[in-house]
Design a protein around this motif. Structure first.
Motif, PDB file in Angstrom:
ATOM      1  N   UNK A   1      38.938  82.203  48.836  1.00  0.00           N
ATOM      2  CA  UNK A   1      39.044  80.954  49.587  1.00  0.00           C
ATOM      3  C   UNK A   1      40.378  80.931  50.324  1.00  0.00           C
ATOM      4  N   UNK A   2      40.345  80.490  51.554  1.00  0.00           N
ATOM      5  CA  UNK A   2      41.565  80.434  52.356  1.00  0.00           C
ATOM      6  C   UNK A   2      42.336  79.143  52.121  1.00  0.00           C
ATOM      7  N   UNK A   3      41.777  78.200  51.414  1.00  0.00           N
ATOM      8  CA  UNK A   3      42.477  76.956  51.143  1.00  0.00           C
ATOM      9  C   UNK A   3      42.158  75.899  52.183  1.00  0.00           C
ATOM     10  N   UNK A   4      42.984  74.869  52.198  1.00  0.00           N
ATOM     11  CA  UNK A   4      42.743  73.741  53.087  1.00  0.00           C
ATOM     12  C   UNK A   4      43.723  73.725  54.248  1.00  0.00           C
ATOM     13  N   UNK A   5      44.165  74.863  54.697  1.00  0.00           N
ATOM     14  CA  UNK A   5      45.133  74.955  55.787  1.00  0.00           C
ATOM     15  C   UNK A   5      44.635  74.349  57.082  1.00  0.00           C
ATOM     16  N   UNK A   6      43.344  74.463  57.330  1.00  0.00           N
ATOM     17  CA  UNK A   6      42.788  73.906  58.568  1.00  0.00           C
ATOM     18  C   UNK A   6      42.945  72.390  58.587  1.00  0.00           C
ATOM     19  N   UNK A   7      42.583  71.754  57.473  1.00  0.00           N
ATOM     20  CA  UNK A   7      42.629  70.291  57.433  1.00  0.00           C
ATOM     21  C   UNK A   7      44.060  69.788  57.438  1.00  0.00           C
ATOM     22  N   UNK A   8      44.977  70.498  56.793  1.00  0.00           N
ATOM     23  CA  UNK A   8      46.388  70.102  56.837  1.00  0.00           C
ATOM     24  C   UNK A   8      46.916  70.175  58.259  1.00  0.00           C
ATOM     25  N   UNK A   9      46.577  71.245  58.963  1.00  0.00           N
ATOM     26  CA  UNK A   9      47.017  71.397  60.347  1.00  0.00           C
ATOM     27  C   UNK A   9      46.397  70.350  61.251  1.00  0.00           C
ATOM     28  N   UNK A  10      45.134  70.043  61.015  1.00  0.00           N
ATOM     29  CA  UNK A  10      44.447  69.046  61.830  1.00  0.00           C
ATOM     30  C   UNK A  10      45.088  67.676  61.632  1.00  0.00           C
ATOM     31  N   UNK A  11      45.367  67.312  60.382  1.00  0.00           N
ATOM     32  CA  UNK A  11      46.009  66.017  60.108  1.00  0.00           C
ATOM     33  C   UNK A  11      47.423  65.973  60.664  1.00  0.00           C
ATOM     34  N   UNK A  12      48.157  67.069  60.576  1.00  0.00           N
ATOM     35  CA  UNK A  12      49.516  67.118  61.113  1.00  0.00           C
ATOM     36  C   UNK A  12      49.498  66.943  62.632  1.00  0.00           C
ATOM     37  N   UNK A  13      48.553  67.556  63.304  1.00  0.00           N
ATOM     38  CA  UNK A  13      48.454  67.416  64.763  1.00  0.00           C
ATOM     39  C   UNK A  13      48.108  65.986  65.138  1.00  0.00           C
ATOM     40  N   UNK A  14      47.226  65.366  64.375  1.00  0.00           N
ATOM     41  CA  UNK A  14      46.840  63.982  64.642  1.00  0.00           C
ATOM     42  C   UNK A  14      48.030  63.045  64.443  1.00  0.00           C
ATOM     43  N   UNK A  15      48.812  63.287  63.367  1.00  0.00           N
ATOM     44  CA  UNK A  15      50.012  62.480  63.128  1.00  0.00           C
ATOM     45  C   UNK A  15      51.019  62.642  64.258  1.00  0.00           C
ATOM     46  N   UNK A  16      51.217  63.887  64.717  1.00  0.00           N
ATOM     47  CA  UNK A  16      52.161  64.136  65.815  1.00  0.00           C
ATOM     48  C   UNK A  16      51.729  63.392  67.067  1.00  0.00           C
ATOM     49  N   UNK A  17      50.446  63.400  67.346  1.00  0.00           N
ATOM     50  CA  UNK A  17      49.948  62.700  68.535  1.00  0.00           C
ATOM     51  C   UNK A  17      50.200  61.203  68.422  1.00  0.00           C
ATOM     52  N   UNK A  18      49.966  60.650  67.233  1.00  0.00           N
ATOM     53  CA  UNK A  18      50.174  59.212  67.045  1.00  0.00           C
ATOM     54  C   UNK A  18      51.653  58.846  67.171  1.00  0.00           C
ATOM     55  N   UNK A  19      52.516  59.669  66.573  1.00  0.00           N
ATOM     56  CA  UNK A  19      53.956  59.400  66.637  1.00  0.00           C
ATOM     57  C   UNK A  19      54.448  59.524  68.077  1.00  0.00           C
ATOM     58  N   UNK A  20      54.021  60.559  68.778  1.00  0.00           N
ATOM     59  CA  UNK A  20      54.453  60.713  70.164  1.00  0.00           C
ATOM     60  C   UNK A  20      53.927  59.581  71.040  1.00  0.00           C
ATOM     61  N   UNK A  21      52.716  59.134  70.764  1.00  0.00           N
ATOM     62  CA  UNK A  21      52.139  58.025  71.518  1.00  0.00           C
ATOM     63  C   UNK A  21      52.938  56.745  71.266  1.00  0.00           C
ATOM     64  N   UNK A  22      53.392  56.536  70.036  1.00  0.00           N
ATOM     65  CA  UNK A  22      54.173  55.353  69.711  1.00  0.00           C
ATOM     66  C   UNK A  22      55.564  55.411  70.331  1.00  0.00           C
ATOM     67  N   UNK A  23      56.116  56.613  70.431  1.00  0.00           N
ATOM     68  CA  UNK A  23      57.472  56.763  70.992  1.00  0.00           C
ATOM     69  C   UNK A  23      57.486  56.648  72.511  1.00  0.00           C
ATOM     70  N   UNK A  24      56.488  57.124  73.168  1.00  0.00           N
ATOM     71  CA  UNK A  24      56.514  57.122  74.625  1.00  0.00           C
ATOM     72  C   UNK A  24      55.500  56.161  75.126  1.00  0.00           C
TER      73      UNK A  24
END
Length: 65
Positions: A42-65
């Motif tokens: 099993x490769x683990x849950x790296x895909x979902x961690x990356x997906x959630x991190x990208x979504x968080x980054x988008x939300x934070x950047x949207x809030x900042x700008x």
């Protein structure tokens, strides 16, 4: 080509079976890889961690700008 002789681009087929090139592995050669058991891991849950991190980054950047 008026001499009546026909020329061919390929040599006529021979009755001997075609041999593989020198160094090409065959079933009879000892280098031929034997079938082995393949274990999957099993490769683990790296895909979902990356997906959630990208979504968080988008939300934070949207809030900042």
């Amino acid at each position: 080509m008026s001499s009546g002789q026909s020329t061919t681009a390929y040599p006529p087929p021979s009755s001997a079976p075609a041999q593989p090139p020198i160094g090409y592995p065959t079933k009879e050669s000892p280098q031929y890889p034997q079938k082995s058991v393949v274990e999957t891991k099993s490769k683990g849950d790296g895909f979902w961690k990356g997906c959630c991190a990208a979504l968080c980054c988008c939300c934070v950047l949207d809030a900042c700008f």
